[in-house]
Design a protein around this motif. Structure first.
Motif, PDB file in Angstrom:
ATOM      1  N   LEU A 235       8.019  -9.175   2.306  1.00 53.34           N
ATOM      2  CA  LEU A 235       9.016  -8.226   1.834  1.00 53.34           C
ATOM      3  C   LEU A 235       8.306  -6.946   1.401  1.00 53.34           C
ATOM      4  CD1 LEU A 235      11.192 -10.605  -0.390  1.00 53.34           C
ATOM      5  CD2 LEU A 235      11.723  -9.764   1.909  1.00 53.34           C
ATOM      6  N   PRO A 236       8.920  -5.794   1.610  1.00 50.57           N
ATOM      7  CA  PRO A 236       8.354  -4.571   1.054  1.00 50.57           C
ATOM      8  C   PRO A 236       8.377  -4.652  -0.470  1.00 50.57           C
ATOM      9  CG  PRO A 236      10.458  -4.125   2.199  1.00 50.57           C
ATOM     10  CD  PRO A 236      10.155  -5.572   2.368  1.00 50.57           C
ATOM     11  N   GLY A 237       7.407  -3.992  -1.088  1.00 47.68           N
ATOM     12  CA  GLY A 237       7.336  -4.027  -2.547  1.00 47.68           C
ATOM     13  C   GLY A 237       5.996  -3.538  -3.010  1.00 47.68           C
TER      14      GLY A 237
ATOM     15  N   ASP B 229       9.775  -6.338  -5.652  1.00 46.26           N
ATOM     16  CA  ASP B 229       9.925  -6.586  -4.222  1.00 46.26           C
ATOM     17  C   ASP B 229      11.346  -6.267  -3.790  1.00 46.26           C
ATOM     18  OD1 ASP B 229       7.336  -7.300  -3.806  1.00 46.26           O
ATOM     19  OD2 ASP B 229       7.662  -9.460  -3.885  1.00 46.26           O
TER      20      ASP B 229
END
Lengths: 242, 242
Positions: free
Chosen positions: A45-47, A16
């Motif tokens: 969160l981006p991931g 992440d």
DNA sequence: GCAAAAGTGTTCAATATACACCCATGG
DNA sequence: CCATGGGTGTATATTGAACACTTTTGC
């Protein structure tokens, strides 16, 4: 490392990203809207999950950064933050996620990347507000990321990573003030940062201003560590008497 | 966190331990001899694969610590160090290991635990010596652990975690000198540590000595952070001009 | 000239450094 | 009474904090 029976449980591994920037006088974090269950429609969160191709953790973080946010990994600071693996943090199955912390400069290519569904900058204060619904344990991760950022700019030159390629001393000071949430003396700050060898490199350029003396422009210098550290009002020791 | 196709590759997750102590005027690390392939017979950090029972990463680290070294997890400081996942670091398959750093006091129950096959304290200098064969990427991990320890005792009270329950100022100073590899002025050091509120709590006891004035005994106090930090000769900035 | 922001000089306090010196014990 | 290490006092240098003041622009 031992081999207790060599039974490997089904554990998924993810990476992440906590990408921070300073925009509009606020510390902001990159969040995406989840398109699928669980936590569909919530901010996260981006991931993504670690692919099994031969790819280091750092490389996986850089790949996810490019894929999900459209940011250029080579243009910003990226470091491992912490690994989260509390049972139940993902309702589907056991997931261990290695979280990375990134420092991005202010207008970092208007968030237009491949997989970037609804990637957007969100003020940390908003993201951590009780009204905001965050997926997984991402609230806890954001808190850890902010704390790490606050500490790191104290003894490293990383505050400059929040600034565009060319910036003024005042812009750099604003970064410290926003991240720390406290005002600094412009005069002493100026002397401090210009006095540290390798922190700032003058470009010779000057700003055009709307009333006020033009400021000198600087680029990030080669130094990574700050000796001595940037002075800061002593943090209250939450875990004991200071 | 995204779901790129929800294909979870076969990745094993492990927890490793870098347990440091100060013994015989040297920084030492707990190593075990591997009993099985790969790297059979070589020295390795204690650790093991993550079990799939509902157990947090911290709890897994504590369990491994107790099982493999016989040390009492509640009696020492334990914190997450870094996560290592370079492809090929384990020749069998992809393994991601979450490494923990522990600070143990000197004679920490003479290393007699359940699974402790050949657990022993090894000076860090010996462990990192080219002649020592270390399993996996554990040499790199040990270097990271030592660097973290060196930094942490600068701005926290963790150096006292290397000392027995009751200790003298000179013993604490020796910890700093051994970990940093530099001599400190006994007089200034004494004033410094006794002046920080919450660092040391006098027990009233005194040492019996073989020539020399008896020293006062102290216990660890409630403070965790050091303000200001313990002074240290500026580290050369390896990644740029300082 | 005036407002506004950049940048410099100067003073004072806090902390680090160096080291002289005294204290308390064993032999 | 001497060797040995514990602990205090003190002078000097360095650094941080506060703030007066000068510089350079736009209007």
């Amino acid at each position: 490392m031992t081999d207790n029976g060599w039974k490997i449980p089904e554990i998924a591994v993810a990476v992440d990203l906590a990408v921070l920037t300073v925009r509009d006088d606020a510390l902001q974090i990159m969040l995406v809207e989840r398109g699928v269950e669980p936590f569909r429609g919530m901010q996260a969160l981006p991931g993504g999950f670690l692919s099994d191709v031969a790819e280091s953790l750092d490389a996986a973080a850089e790949r996810e950064l490019a894929e999900e946010t459209g940011l250029d990994p080579s243009a910003l600071h990226l470091e491992q933050l912490h690994t989260y693996g509390t049972p139940g943090r993902d309702p589907r199955q056991r997931v261990v996620t290695i979280c990375y912390l990134a420092f991005a400069p202010d207008p970092p290519a208007p968030v237009a990347g491949g997989d970037a569904r609804a990637a957007s900058w969100v003020p940390v204060a908003t993201a951590l507000h009780p009204g905001t619904r965050l997926a997984f344990d991402h609230g806890e991760i954001i808190r850890d990321a902010v704390e790490r950022a606050r500490n790191k700019i104290e003894y490293t030159t990383l505050a400059a990573a929040f600034c565009p390629p060319e910036f003024t001393v005042a812009e750099l000071r604003r970064v410290y003030e926003v991240v720390w949430g406290e005002l600094l003396d412009p005069r002493n700050f100026h002397r401090k940062v210009t006095g540290v060898a390798g922190f700032l490199v003058p470009t010779g350029g000057r700003t055009t201003r709307q009333g006020g003396r033009p400021a000198a422009l600087y680029r990030r210098g080669p130094a990574h560590l700050l000796h001595p550290a940037m002075p800061r009002s002593p943090a209250p020791d939450a875990t004991g008497t200071s």
